[in-house]
Structure formats: C-alpha cells, structure tokens
Design a protein around this motif. Structure first.
Motif, PDB file in Angstrom:
ATOM      1  N   TYR A 184      84.985  59.325  70.163  1.00 37.59           N
ATOM      2  CA  TYR A 184      84.866  60.770  70.373  1.00 37.59           C
ATOM      3  C   TYR A 184      86.120  61.327  71.051  1.00 37.59           C
ATOM      4  O   TYR A 184      86.654  62.366  70.636  1.00 37.59           O
ATOM      5  N   CYS A 188      88.820  64.108  69.584  1.00 42.37           N
ATOM      6  CA  CYS A 188      89.185  65.319  70.329  1.00 42.37           C
ATOM      7  C   CYS A 188      90.704  65.431  70.472  1.00 42.37           C
ATOM      8  O   CYS A 188      91.272  66.531  70.345  1.00 42.37           O
ATOM      9  N   TRP A 191      92.112  66.544  67.161  1.00 40.96           N
ATOM     10  CA  TRP A 191      91.871  67.974  66.969  1.00 40.96           C
ATOM     11  C   TRP A 191      92.921  68.813  67.685  1.00 40.96           C
ATOM     12  O   TRP A 191      93.448  69.789  67.138  1.00 40.96           O
ATOM     13  N   ARG A 343      80.458  62.502  60.141  1.00 38.39           N
ATOM     14  CA  ARG A 343      81.832  62.911  60.434  1.00 38.39           C
ATOM     15  C   ARG A 343      82.157  64.116  59.554  1.00 38.39           C
ATOM     16  O   ARG A 343      83.194  64.183  58.905  1.00 38.39           O
ATOM     17  N   GLU A 345      83.059  67.037  60.164  1.00 41.88           N
ATOM     18  CA  GLU A 345      84.184  67.912  60.495  1.00 41.88           C
ATOM     19  C   GLU A 345      85.492  67.461  59.851  1.00 41.88           C
ATOM     20  O   GLU A 345      86.480  68.195  59.856  1.00 41.88           O
ATOM     21  N   SER A 355      86.791  71.510  62.271  1.00 40.70           N
ATOM     22  CA  SER A 355      86.208  72.087  63.485  1.00 40.70           C
ATOM     23  C   SER A 355      86.292  71.032  64.583  1.00 40.70           C
ATOM     24  O   SER A 355      86.545  69.854  64.299  1.00 40.70           O
ATOM     25  N   PRO A 357      85.321  68.145  67.111  1.00 40.42           N
ATOM     26  CA  PRO A 357      84.293  67.096  67.007  1.00 40.42           C
ATOM     27  C   PRO A 357      83.067  67.459  67.828  1.00 40.42           C
ATOM     28  O   PRO A 357      83.169  68.030  68.915  1.00 40.42           O
ATOM     29  N   ARG A 358      81.899  67.098  67.317  1.00 41.42           N
ATOM     30  CA  ARG A 358      80.644  67.351  68.013  1.00 41.42           C
ATOM     31  C   ARG A 358      80.165  66.058  68.656  1.00 41.42           C
ATOM     32  O   ARG A 358      80.023  65.023  67.991  1.00 41.42           O
ATOM     33  N   ALA A 359      79.907  66.116  69.952  1.00 40.05           N
ATOM     34  CA  ALA A 359      79.485  64.920  70.672  1.00 40.05           C
ATOM     35  C   ALA A 359      78.221  64.314  70.064  1.00 40.05           C
ATOM     36  O   ALA A 359      78.063  63.084  70.034  1.00 40.05           O
ATOM     37  N   ALA A 360      77.323  65.155  69.565  1.00 41.37           N
ATOM     38  CA  ALA A 360      76.071  64.663  68.993  1.00 41.37           C
ATOM     39  C   ALA A 360      76.302  63.754  67.786  1.00 41.37           C
ATOM     40  O   ALA A 360      75.434  62.948  67.433  1.00 41.37           O
ATOM     41  N   HIS A 361      77.460  63.894  67.134  1.00 37.98           N
ATOM     42  CA  HIS A 361      77.779  63.061  65.973  1.00 37.98           C
ATOM     43  C   HIS A 361      78.359  61.711  66.369  1.00 37.98           C
ATOM     44  O   HIS A 361      78.527  60.839  65.505  1.00 37.98           O
ATOM     45  N   TYR A 362      78.675  61.541  67.627  1.00 33.70           N
ATOM     46  CA  TYR A 362      79.368  60.325  68.061  1.00 33.70           C
ATOM     47  C   TYR A 362      78.513  59.412  68.925  1.00 33.70           C
ATOM     48  O   TYR A 362      78.735  58.202  68.948  1.00 33.70           O
TER      49      TYR A 362
END
Length: 371
Positions: A184, A188, A191, A343, A345, A355, A357-362
């Motif tokens: 994660y 970030c 990004w 993944r 994004e 977009s 990264p979303r923490a919920a995806h990691y």
C-alpha cells in the motif's frame, strides 16, 4: 486469585479437549484472556475442598516425570536457560498498527506460565521449573517436526501444541500485514511520483512500485492483451518475480497456450520473450514459486489445460526445430485460495494509477480484525 492468575497451560491440562480447543484464539491475546478468566473460575471450583498445595509446584508438573528427570539442571545449563528466557521476555518495540509480533506472542505465553505459580520473575524459578519453561520456549519456536517431538515430553502434548499454533498464527498474520502495508505504501508513493512524470507504460509502472505486490501482478496476468507488446512484457515480468503466487504463474501459462503465444513469438522472432517463458517453466519445476495464498475462480480454471500446453510446446518445437521444452510439472491443477485483492485504480494500458490507492483494497479484513 490463584486460579485467575493461572497460565493457560495448567488450565488447559485439566479441561476437556473440546473446551480447550475453543479457548485457543487464532489471532491475539484479547480473545484468550476473557476465556481464561472464566476457565480460572472453573479451575478454582474444581480445587475447592482440596488441600492447598505449594503454588511453586505447577511449572515443573508440565512435564512427564520421565522428561523431568532427564532435564539438565546443573549450574551451566540453568545459566544458559535463564539467559535465553530473559532474552525471550525482554520487551520489544510495540507495533503502532496491525497484529502483535510473533516474538511478542511467545513472550506473552511464557510470561503467563512463569507467573501462574506465583513467581515474580525468572529469578524465582527453581531449576526444574526453569527447565520446564525453557522446553516450552523451545517448542513455541520450533518447526513442526521438532515441536511434535518436544510435545511428547509434556503431560498434555495437544495443549502445548495449541499454544504453539496460536503463536505461529499471530506471527503469520503479522507477516501478512507487513507485506500488505508495504504494498500500500509503495502504491501511494507511485501515485505521488506519477504526477510529475510522463507515461512510462506498464513495465515502467511495475518498476515504480518498489515493493512486491502479488495482487497487482495477478491483475496484469489476468487482463493483459497478448497482441500488445508492452503488456506481454509486463505479464512476463510479473511471473518472473520469485514472490509471484503459483495460481498467477499457472494462469499465465494457461493463457500462453490458449492464445498460441509461443508460436506467435517464434513467428515474430521474439527470442527474448520465448527465453523468458522458458525461464519461468524452469523456475516452476525447480520449486521457485512457493507463495500460494491467491486462488482462482473457479478453482479448476486451469486444471484441464495441460494437453493444450503440451500441444503448444510440440508445435513450437516442430516449427522452430529447437529442443522440446519441459512441461511445468503440476502447474495445471486446482487453486483454492483467497481472491486476488482489487487493483482497480491501475490502468494496464497506460501504466498509470487513475486514482489514489484505497487502503481497503490492500489490507485483509481478517487481519484488521485481529489487530
């Protein structure tokens, strides 16, 4: 209060197996502590009406009489065991997030056992008590075979092996959390950097993620377009990573056969790509891919693809005159396991994050609940 302070090993040795199994938490201490408090009350009632015994008898009684007699309790052995136990109980930095560490779980278990018979610390333990606790420490840290052998020295081998399972589970959850946290953080960073960079394509994007991300690699292998050179290269790069999961590698090889990618590469004269695929097969047969958490949906998605892959290898050898490649042994089978984490994004065509990264995806929800 004696029963309430009792360590899990002593309590577990007197409870039925079904109750004992229910008491062992697969994650962390909080789930165990409440159960142990209740078990302590049960233990106290069981002892009601009996003649009180010396509280210092408990730890030595963990071992079978024969095992207790063979323990070395000379000055040199006692000094060595005490030093190793002090090191195990020495406080380490507490993680600010995620599950506790494996060493912390081991220290917590050992501390409970030391205190269950009223000792304030290791200095209060008799030599035979110290030997019993030290053997428990060895078991908690040992591999499966050694732990099984050590457990035979205890009065309740299943109980101490359950404690080891608890410590091993916590250690595994911690490792998985750290890997997810690293992936994660790497996403970030990618990004933030990409806003100041031109498009680099999928290979450049993969290199920009400076920590292993097997879930991203699985996305690439699942979605790459065989007709686009940059995406073919990206997929091959993903399965060339040692930490790529077995299901991802098998899916790549299945797609290679299904889309006749080997023959297509030969027609293009793309020897470098062919060499890369051969290297993946050889690495597979050498056992280089050990990670297997990610599964396929359905689990038998590639289970019937061995004949197609064999036919692709035969056609490649016939058309190029090159030696016949080896089959990836055991690759085409069922792959139960967790789904690859999203993944979404990532854009494979441009190699850019669409977009943040979303923490919920990691992060695995199970591990977050255990934290």
């Amino acid at each position: 209060m004696t029963a309430l302070a009792a360590g899990p090993v002593i309590i577990l040795t007197v409870l039925p197996d079904t109750v004992r199994a229910a008491m062992i938490s697969p994650y962390r201490a909080p789930a165990v502590v409440g159960t142990l408090a209740t078990a302590g009350l049960v233990f106290r009632r069981m002892r009601a009406g009996r003649q009180p015994k010396d509280r210092r008898e408990g730890t030595a009684q963990l071992l079978l009489p024969a095992a207790s007699k063979t323990c070395q309790v000379g000055p040199a052995a006692v000094s060595r065991m005490r030093h190793e136990l002090i090191d195990a109980l020495t406080p380490r930095p507490i993680p600010t997030a995620g599950p506790e560490t494996g060493p912390a779980a081991v220290a917590r278990i050992i501390d409970r056992v030391v205190r269950q018979h009223g000792a304030q610390g290791l200095a209060d333990l008799r030599p035979e008590d110290l030997a019993a606790v030290h053997m428990l420490l060895r078991l908690l840290r040992a591999g499966p075979a050694e732990a099984g052998a050590l457990a035979q020295n205890f009065r309740k081998p299943d109980a101490v092996l359950d404690l080891r399972d608890e410590a091993m589970t916590i250690a595994r959850l911690r490792r998985e959390f750290q890997a997810q946290e690293a992936a994660y953080a790497a996403a970030c960073r990618a990004w933030k950097r990409q806003n100041a960079q031109a498009e680099t394509g999928p290979i450049g994007a993969l290199h920009a993620v400076d920590q292993p991300d097997p879930d991203l690699w699985h996305k690439v292998v699942t979605e790459f377009d065989p007709a686009v050179a940059a995406q073919r290269e990206a997929a091959l790069w993903c399965v060339s990573q040692a930490r790529c999961h077995q299901a991802t590698v098998a899916l790549f090889l299945s797609r290679v056969a299904g889309d006749s990618m080997l023959r297509a590469a030969a027609w293009r004269g793309d020897q470098a790509w062919l060499d890369g695929v051969l290297a993946v097969i050889e690495a597979w047969n050498a056992g280089a891919y050990s990670a297997n958490d990610i599964g396929l949906d359905p689990v038998d998605a590639v289970a019937q693809d061995a004949p197609a892959f064999a036919a692709e290898l035969a056609a490649l050898a016939q058309e190029t005159g090159a030696p016949h490649w080896p089959m990836p042994q055991g690759a085409f089978c069922e792959y139960p396991g967790r789904p690859a984490r999203p993944r979404d994004e990532w854009c494979l065509r441009t190699g850019r994050l669409l977009s943040p990264p979303r923490a919920a995806h990691y992060f695995d929800p199970e591990i977050r609940r255990a934290a």
